[in-house]
Motif scaffolding. Structure first.
Motif, PDB file in Angstrom:
ATOM      1  N   ALA A   1     -11.158  39.759 -10.535  1.00 42.24           N
ATOM      2  CA  ALA A   1     -10.797  38.670  -9.624  1.00 42.24           C
ATOM      3  C   ALA A   1     -11.397  38.894  -8.241  1.00 42.24           C
ATOM      4  O   ALA A   1     -11.862  37.954  -7.582  1.00 42.24           O
ATOM      5  N   MET A   2     -11.383  40.143  -7.796  1.00 42.70           N
ATOM      6  CA  MET A   2     -11.939  40.467  -6.486  1.00 42.70           C
ATOM      7  C   MET A   2     -13.437  40.155  -6.448  1.00 42.70           C
ATOM      8  O   MET A   2     -13.951  39.649  -5.436  1.00 42.70           O
ATOM      9  N   ALA A   3     -14.144  40.423  -7.553  1.00 37.56           N
ATOM     10  CA  ALA A   3     -15.585  40.130  -7.602  1.00 37.56           C
ATOM     11  C   ALA A   3     -15.841  38.633  -7.500  1.00 37.56           C
ATOM     12  O   ALA A   3     -16.782  38.197  -6.819  1.00 37.56           O
ATOM     13  N   ILE A   4     -15.004  37.827  -8.164  1.00 32.30           N
ATOM     14  CA  ILE A   4     -15.163  36.364  -8.102  1.00 32.30           C
ATOM     15  C   ILE A   4     -14.932  35.857  -6.683  1.00 32.30           C
ATOM     16  O   ILE A   4     -15.698  35.044  -6.157  1.00 32.30           O
ATOM     17  N   ALA A   5     -13.848  36.345  -6.049  1.00 31.83           N
ATOM     18  CA  ALA A   5     -13.560  35.923  -4.679  1.00 31.83           C
ATOM     19  C   ALA A   5     -14.666  36.361  -3.728  1.00 31.83           C
ATOM     20  O   ALA A   5     -15.020  35.634  -2.784  1.00 31.83           O
ATOM     21  N   LYS A   6     -15.242  37.522  -3.973  1.00 34.27           N
ATOM     22  CA  LYS A   6     -16.325  38.009  -3.117  1.00 34.27           C
ATOM     23  C   LYS A   6     -17.540  37.091  -3.210  1.00 34.27           C
ATOM     24  O   LYS A   6     -18.162  36.727  -2.190  1.00 34.27           O
ATOM     25  N   THR A   7     -17.905  36.675  -4.419  1.00 31.98           N
ATOM     26  CA  THR A   7     -19.063  35.796  -4.570  1.00 31.98           C
ATOM     27  C   THR A   7     -18.813  34.442  -3.921  1.00 31.98           C
ATOM     28  O   THR A   7     -19.698  33.895  -3.246  1.00 31.98           O
ATOM     29  N   LEU A   8     -17.611  33.904  -4.104  1.00 31.27           N
ATOM     30  CA  LEU A   8     -17.298  32.622  -3.467  1.00 31.27           C
ATOM     31  C   LEU A   8     -17.359  32.749  -1.951  1.00 31.27           C
ATOM     32  O   LEU A   8     -17.856  31.851  -1.252  1.00 31.27           O
ATOM     33  N   SER A   9     -16.874  33.867  -1.421  1.00 30.24           N
ATOM     34  CA  SER A   9     -16.937  34.107   0.024  1.00 30.24           C
ATOM     35  C   SER A   9     -18.390  34.156   0.497  1.00 30.24           C
ATOM     36  O   SER A   9     -18.731  33.611   1.555  1.00 30.24           O
ATOM     37  N   ASP A  10     -19.245  34.811  -0.284  1.00 29.89           N
ATOM     38  CA  ASP A  10     -20.665  34.879   0.079  1.00 29.89           C
ATOM     39  C   ASP A  10     -21.301  33.482   0.074  1.00 29.89           C
ATOM     40  O   ASP A  10     -22.145  33.175   0.918  1.00 29.89           O
ATOM     41  N   PHE A  11     -20.907  32.640  -0.892  1.00 28.65           N
ATOM     42  CA  PHE A  11     -21.416  31.263  -0.931  1.00 28.65           C
ATOM     43  C   PHE A  11     -21.013  30.521   0.335  1.00 28.65           C
ATOM     44  O   PHE A  11     -21.838  29.861   0.972  1.00 28.65           O
ATOM     45  N   HIS A  12     -19.743  30.626   0.717  1.00 31.03           N
ATOM     46  CA  HIS A  12     -19.280  29.909   1.910  1.00 31.03           C
ATOM     47  C   HIS A  12     -19.952  30.450   3.166  1.00 31.03           C
ATOM     48  O   HIS A  12     -20.309  29.680   4.057  1.00 31.03           O
ATOM     49  N   ASP A  13     -20.105  31.776   3.235  1.00 36.82           N
ATOM     50  CA  ASP A  13     -20.797  32.359   4.382  1.00 36.82           C
ATOM     51  C   ASP A  13     -22.262  31.921   4.422  1.00 36.82           C
ATOM     52  O   ASP A  13     -22.863  31.821   5.501  1.00 36.82           O
ATOM     53  N   GLY A  14     -22.834  31.640   3.237  1.00 34.54           N
ATOM     54  CA  GLY A  14     -24.219  31.188   3.167  1.00 34.54           C
ATOM     55  C   GLY A  14     -24.387  29.696   3.392  1.00 34.54           C
ATOM     56  O   GLY A  14     -25.511  29.176   3.307  1.00 34.54           O
ATOM     57  N   GLY A  15     -23.294  28.985   3.659  1.00 29.68           N
ATOM     58  CA  GLY A  15     -23.365  27.567   3.974  1.00 29.68           C
ATOM     59  C   GLY A  15     -23.291  26.647   2.773  1.00 29.68           C
ATOM     60  O   GLY A  15     -23.740  25.496   2.839  1.00 29.68           O
ATOM     61  N   VAL A  16     -22.679  27.119   1.659  1.00 31.70           N
ATOM     62  CA  VAL A  16     -22.629  26.316   0.437  1.00 31.70           C
ATOM     63  C   VAL A  16     -21.201  26.261  -0.087  1.00 31.70           C
ATOM     64  O   VAL A  16     -20.524  27.292  -0.200  1.00 31.70           O
ATOM     65  N   VAL A  17     -20.738  25.037  -0.383  1.00 30.27           N
ATOM     66  CA  VAL A  17     -19.498  24.853  -1.137  1.00 30.27           C
ATOM     67  C   VAL A  17     -19.874  24.750  -2.609  1.00 30.27           C
ATOM     68  O   VAL A  17     -20.731  23.943  -2.972  1.00 30.27           O
ATOM     69  N   TYR A  18     -19.239  25.582  -3.444  1.00 26.38           N
ATOM     70  CA  TYR A  18     -19.677  25.648  -4.841  1.00 26.38           C
ATOM     71  C   TYR A  18     -19.269  24.405  -5.636  1.00 26.38           C
ATOM     72  O   TYR A  18     -20.074  23.810  -6.359  1.00 26.38           O
ATOM     73  N   ASN A  19     -17.994  24.044  -5.595  1.00 26.85           N
ATOM     74  CA  ASN A  19     -17.515  22.756  -6.115  1.00 26.85           C
ATOM     75  C   ASN A  19     -17.474  22.660  -7.638  1.00 26.85           C
ATOM     76  O   ASN A  19     -17.155  21.612  -8.170  1.00 26.85           O
ATOM     77  N   ARG A  20     -17.807  23.726  -8.351  1.00 29.55           N
ATOM     78  CA  ARG A  20     -17.749  23.695  -9.811  1.00 29.55           C
ATOM     79  C   ARG A  20     -17.177  25.008 -10.356  1.00 29.55           C
ATOM     80  O   ARG A  20     -17.621  25.495 -11.387  1.00 29.55           O
ATOM     81  N   LEU A  21     -16.191  25.571  -9.641  1.00 29.79           N
ATOM     82  CA  LEU A  21     -15.685  26.893  -9.987  1.00 29.79           C
ATOM     83  C   LEU A  21     -14.756  26.809 -11.197  1.00 29.79           C
ATOM     84  O   LEU A  21     -13.613  26.349 -11.097  1.00 29.79           O
ATOM     85  N   THR A  22     -15.275  27.203 -12.353  1.00 28.23           N
ATOM     86  CA  THR A  22     -14.492  27.246 -13.592  1.00 28.23           C
ATOM     87  C   THR A  22     -14.842  28.529 -14.319  1.00 28.23           C
ATOM     88  O   THR A  22     -15.890  29.147 -14.053  1.00 28.23           O
ATOM     89  N   PRO A  23     -14.010  28.980 -15.251  1.00 23.62           N
ATOM     90  CA  PRO A  23     -14.320  30.209 -16.003  1.00 23.62           C
ATOM     91  C   PRO A  23     -15.652  30.153 -16.735  1.00 23.62           C
ATOM     92  O   PRO A  23     -16.287  31.187 -16.951  1.00 23.62           O
ATOM     93  N   GLU A  24     -16.115  28.933 -17.111  1.00 23.64           N
ATOM     94  CA  GLU A  24     -17.374  28.813 -17.838  1.00 23.64           C
ATOM     95  C   GLU A  24     -18.584  29.025 -16.943  1.00 23.64           C
ATOM     96  O   GLU A  24     -19.691  29.327 -17.429  1.00 23.64           O
TER      97      GLU A  24
END
Length: 1001
Positions: free
Chosen positions: A125-148
């Motif tokens: 879970a920590m790895a997933i949150a870290k990647t999402l944080s990196d996306f937001h810091d990089g100026g991108v909202v992912y908008n498709r966050l699902t287990p798949e």
């Protein structure tokens, strides 16, 4: 290259890349998407299967994914798009293949296979949150966050998470071509956080089957399509699940907060603050992984009131902040192993700041290295003169329980060499040193007095120093920690001073604590510390004030099991309100819960709070007392009565005593026991008491006890105390009463003005006599004097006729205690009655004995000697006052004839048993000591008489002193008989060893 130029060259793209599609393997397919792997090239191909979209629209989607992939920094764990190509004459996207499996597959395997440890899932879970944080810091909202759409790959003991579908991603940097406004950006991030909550709930709740299908109205979904219909999220109770049932509360709070988002607050005014960023989620998960505390992983196996309130208590051993103070203490602990000179450190701070907890932190590491940690605590309304002896008694009691006699044998030898047999003032020390006595010493009286309190306060101070000096060594250094020194007595403070300059004490640290707000410049502690400094001892001062806001945040996080990021707003307010004092914080939390401003939500599985109302709360200067009083007023009348009883039992008491206090004459025993048990459980659960042993309780703080005591109306307190003491006295058996004597007597004495009948006054006097004797045994002489004098106050003039034994016993004991404490002015008044009303001369001897000791201590030698000679004459041992040469010669000759040719044979003499001769030896001993400097001519005559009495009537413990003095006279002028003097010295030594006699006064 723009979109139009790419559309015009579509045929070229297809032709140039056809040969790259050798041996593709289909790994995933849905209605809208197909993914192939090219194993030989470590690449993948994504094909959009959308019949409703033209090729141009599909290429635009693929170009968008490529653009997002290139836009994100290389440090982001993302699908790396290589190019736009074609596959089977369909637009396609070529990307670098990422190793690992999707979270969806990972969860599926975890559910059907071996159970996956929660800690492993948290790291994922920590790895997933870290990647999402990196996306937001990089100026991108992912908008498709699902287990798949998340690929997990193990790296060492952790994971990395790669996001693989950018079709819904939004770039929101300020100069971007999509012109995303700030409001849209915030809403898009909130949606990402909601989706993160769903993913984490699926991931972390898999083991427990705790899935939360929170309805989302945005469509969502990844390469596999959208999530289920919102109606499927409804439970039978008609509510949405806010997730995480069965998870530890820390994770439940984290996930519930993510799932609620901004628009998910309840209709109640209470709420938990939402996450501001995905980085906060990552940091909170990281805290959970790195934390050594089990509090974050607490669950509610049974969601009831007691389970919830158990979280509102600061448990024993909880420690926050104080790194500087701990460093200072740790350094001192290291120094005590190597430093010969005694060390002294004082911990100061306000009430509730954690001074005791700080000192206790060093106990385990110090003991583990071989050190001895001795602890005592002063109480405001308790007997301060018994604290040091009780601390040592407890220490030796633990040595007895540990059964490590062979390990501490050298310590035993050191103590015996230092104090001999004078260990009776510490019962467990005496027991620890006990050995079989030689048969020939049985029955030999060591003192003519019936009591053991004949030692002076000066000698008692000396013995305490010698015991510490005997215990402390390089292999086993000693830390003596005395808590709450603001209530210490003068004698204990002086013992501390003496320890610091004793040349025989090495590898020793005295550690004291006190409340700085209760100690001013004129306080006895301040004066004594000044004296210690004047003697050349350096005092290390350790100040304990408020803890930092971050420490308060950690405290709240661990107490409430709320992630630190969600605690920040609350901890800021609490820190400001409570000045960073730990005890105040704890009581303030309980107060907020009682007021409904901090409540546990069963629905959301987390603590919720009303921050605006908490900010408005007015806090009294004495936080603990004020809040505790407020809490107590809300409990039932029956529980308040139990608290009143407990408040009268002192700082530490047994549950049985409370039961006896609550038991009336006609009460049902079973019902009283249940009420007492309920009171104890309630007080423990609400943090009023701490259970420190089987059915043994202490008040969590003296301020809490004071708040409970204040429930008793001031005009009725004397009556209530008398009621409590009388109930325990009536209900206790004789053996139980011995253990409860102080509680009974303290309560009855407070209500002494209400005791009127003769029988009750006799009982009160007798109980004070018993309590005083117990205090004498514990060397608490000041307390003993108070008990004896109080007992005398219950006596009537006629008690000399009706209760003679009790009356003369109280006067004798009181006079002895007053001598030891040095209260000679009170003694001179006290002795008038026993000297006037005692039935016989023999009954006055104890009073005379104590009077002469007081005269000697006051340097009134002339009066003391005259009184000794007068008493000796009445005992049949008349001694001339004016000594001539003839008298000296005759007395010396008589003694020499008695001992002629049989010096060592005299060791077989029987013990002295004649009471008058024993008393005569005692008064001669006093006179010898006083005449040594004041009347040197009389001194040898007294020595000769003591030797003659021992020779003719048997040996006593004072005989060794007499023979030692006689030997000194023989080697001096005019005799100068070295051989006979040496012989007498040997006799004195043998008598001392034979009788085990070290006391001479």
């Amino acid at each position: 290259m723009n979109h139009l130029s790419l559309l015009s060259s579509r045929d070229n793209i297809i032709a140039n890349n056809a040969e790259n599609n050798r041996n593709p393997r289909l790994v995933y397919q849905s209605v809208t998407t197909a993914v192939y792997q090219l194993p030989l090239e470590d690449k993948g191909i994504k094909v959009i299967l959308d019949r409703n979209s033209s090729d141009e629209q599909i290429i635009r989607k693929l170009l968008h994914e490529q653009y997002v992939s290139n836009f994100l920094p290389s440090s982001c764990r993302k699908r790396r798009v290589i190019d736009i190509t074609s596959f089977e004459r369909q637009p396609a996207l070529t990307f670098k293949w990422d190793s690992g499996i999707t979270v969806n597959d990972w969860i599926h395997i975890a559910r059907i296979g071996p159970r996956v440890d929660l800690n492993v899932r948290i790291r994922a879970a920590m790895a997933i949150a870290k990647t999402l944080s990196d996306f937001h810091d990089g100026g991108v909202v992912y908008n498709r966050l699902t287990p798949e759409n998340i690929v997990l790959e193990p790296v060492s003991s952790d994971f990395v998470a790669t996001f693989i579908d950018f079709s819904g991603a939004i770039i929101y940097e300020e100069d971007n071509r999509f012109n995303v406004d700030a409001q849209f950006e915030r809403q898009a991030k909130i949606l990402d956080l909601k989706r993160l909550g769903l993913v984490l709930n699926d991931l972390l709740g898999g083991e427990e089957g705790a899935l939360a299908n929170l309805a989302l109205d945005d469509g969502g979904g990844g390469e596999s399509g959208t999530r289920s219909d919102p109606d499927s999220d409804r439970r039978k109770r008609g509510k949405h699940s806010t997730g995480a049932e069965g998870l530890p509360l820390y994770l439940a709070s984290l996930i519930s907060t993510l799932l609620k988002g901004k628009d998910g607050s309840t209709s109640s005014e209470l709420f938990c603050y939402e996450y501001a960023s995905s980085k906060d989620v990552y940091l909170d998960l990281k805290v959970l992984v790195e934390s050594n505390s089990d509090s974050c992983l607490r669950k509610f196996n049974k969601l009831d009131g007691s389970a919830i309130m158990s979280q509102m208590r600061l448990h024993k051993g909880m420690f926050y902040g104080r790194q500087v103070q701990m460093s200072m203490l740790s350094t001192l602990c290291q120094l005590v192993f190597s430093t010969d000179k005694p060390l002294l450190a004082m911990v100061s701070g306000p009430s509730g700041a954690g001074k005791s907890t700080l000192a206790n932190q060093i106990k385990k590491p110090f003991v583990d290295k071989g050190g001895y940690f001795i602890r005592g605590k002063f109480e405001k309304a308790d007997r301060p003169d018994s604290v040091l002896s009780s601390a040592l008694d407890s220490f030796f009691g633990k040595l007895i329980e540990a059964d490590t006699t062979h390990v501490h044998q050298s310590t035993k030898w050191n103590i015996r060499d230092s104090i001999g047999n004078a260990s009776g003032f510490i019962p467990n020390l005496q027991k620890w040193l006990a050995e079989e006595k030689d048969n020939h010493t049985e029955g030999i009286p060591l003192l003519p007095s019936k009591k053991k309190a004949a030692i002076s306060s000066i000698r008692l101070k000396f013995l305490f120093c010698k015991i510490i000096g005997a215990i402390a060594c390089k292999a086993h250094p000693v830390i003596l920690f005395l808590d709450d020194l603001q209530w210490a007595d003068e004698m204990t403070l002086d013992i501390i001073r003496m320890m610091m300059i004793d040349p025989d004490i090495h590898h020793f640290l005295f550690l004291g604590s006190y409340r700085e707000n209760e100690v001013n410049g004129s306080h006895p502690l301040t004066k004594k510390l000044h004296d210690i400094k004047e003697q050349g001892t350096k005092i290390v001062t350790i100040k304990v004030g408020q803890i930092e806001r971050e420490c308060v945040n950690t405290l709240l996080s661990e107490t409430l099991c709320i992630p630190p990021s969600l605690c920040q707003p609350l901890s800021t307010v609490v820190h400001n309100k409570c000045c960073g004092i730990i005890l105040f914080i704890w009581k303030f939390l309980a107060y907020l819960h009682d007021e409904g401003l901090l409540l546990f939500s069963m629905t959301h599985r987390q603590w919720l709070y009303d921050l605006d109302k908490i900010r408005l709360e007015q806090i009294h200067q004495d936080v603990v007392l004020h809040i505790t009083k407020h809490m107590i007023r809300h409990v039932s009348k029956r529980m308040q009565m139990g608290l009143k009883f407990a408040a009268c039992l002192g700082p530490c008491f047994d549950g049985t005593v409370l039961e006896m206090a609550m038991k009336g004459d006609n009460s049902d025993a079973g019902g009283v026991a249940e009420r007492a048990k309920a009171t104890l459980e309630f007080c423990v659960n609400n943090g009023f008491f701490r259970e420190v042993g089987p059915n043994r309780y202490v008040w969590a703080h003296d301020k809490i006890q004071q708040a409970a005591y204040d429930l008793i109306p001031l005009p009725k307190r004397d009556t209530f105390h008398l009621f409590v003491g009388s109930r325990i006295f009536i209900n206790a058996s004789p053996s139980e009463l011995k253990d409860m004597i102080y509680i009974v007597v303290d309560n009855m004495n407070i209500g002494s003005k209400l005791i009127e009948s003769k029988d009750q006054r006799h009982d009160a006097a007798s109980l004070n006599f018993q309590a005083g004797e117990e205090s004498l045994q514990a060397s608490a002489f000041h307390s003993a004097a108070i008990f004896f004098m109080t007992g005398i106050s219950f006596l009537e003039d006629e008690s000399w006729e009706t209760n003679y034994s009790l009356t003369i016993g109280l006067y004798d004991a009181a006079s002895e205690a007053l001598v030891v404490t040095g209260d000679f002015s009170k003694l001179s008044i006290l002795i008038e009655k026993p000297l006037a009303k005692a039935r016989s001369f023999e009954d006055k001897l104890n009073t005379y004995n104590n009077l002469i000791r007081s005269l000697a201590a006051s340097s009134r030698y002339k009066e003391g000697i005259a009184m000794c000679l007068d008493i000796l004459a009445q005992l049949g041992e008349a001694i001339p006052n004016d000594i001539t040469a003839d008298i000296y010669r005759d007395e010396a000759l008589q003694v020499k004839q008695l001992w002629k040719g049989k010096s060592m044979d005299m060791l077989s003499l029987p013990p002295m048993t004649d009471p008058k001769k024993l008393a005569a030896m005692q008064f001669m001993n006093h006179a010898v000591i006083m005449t040594y400097s004041f009347n040197p001519m009389l001194n040898p005559i007294l020595v000769f008489r003591m030797v003659s009495l021992s020779t003719l009537h048997g040996m006593t413990n004072l005989s060794c002193f007499a023979f030692a003095c006689y030997g000194a006279l023989l080697v001096s002028e005019p005799s100068c008989d070295i051989e006979e003097g040496h012989s007498m010295g040997r006799v004195a030594t043998e008598i001392m060893h034979m009788l085990g006699a070290r006391e001479v006064c």
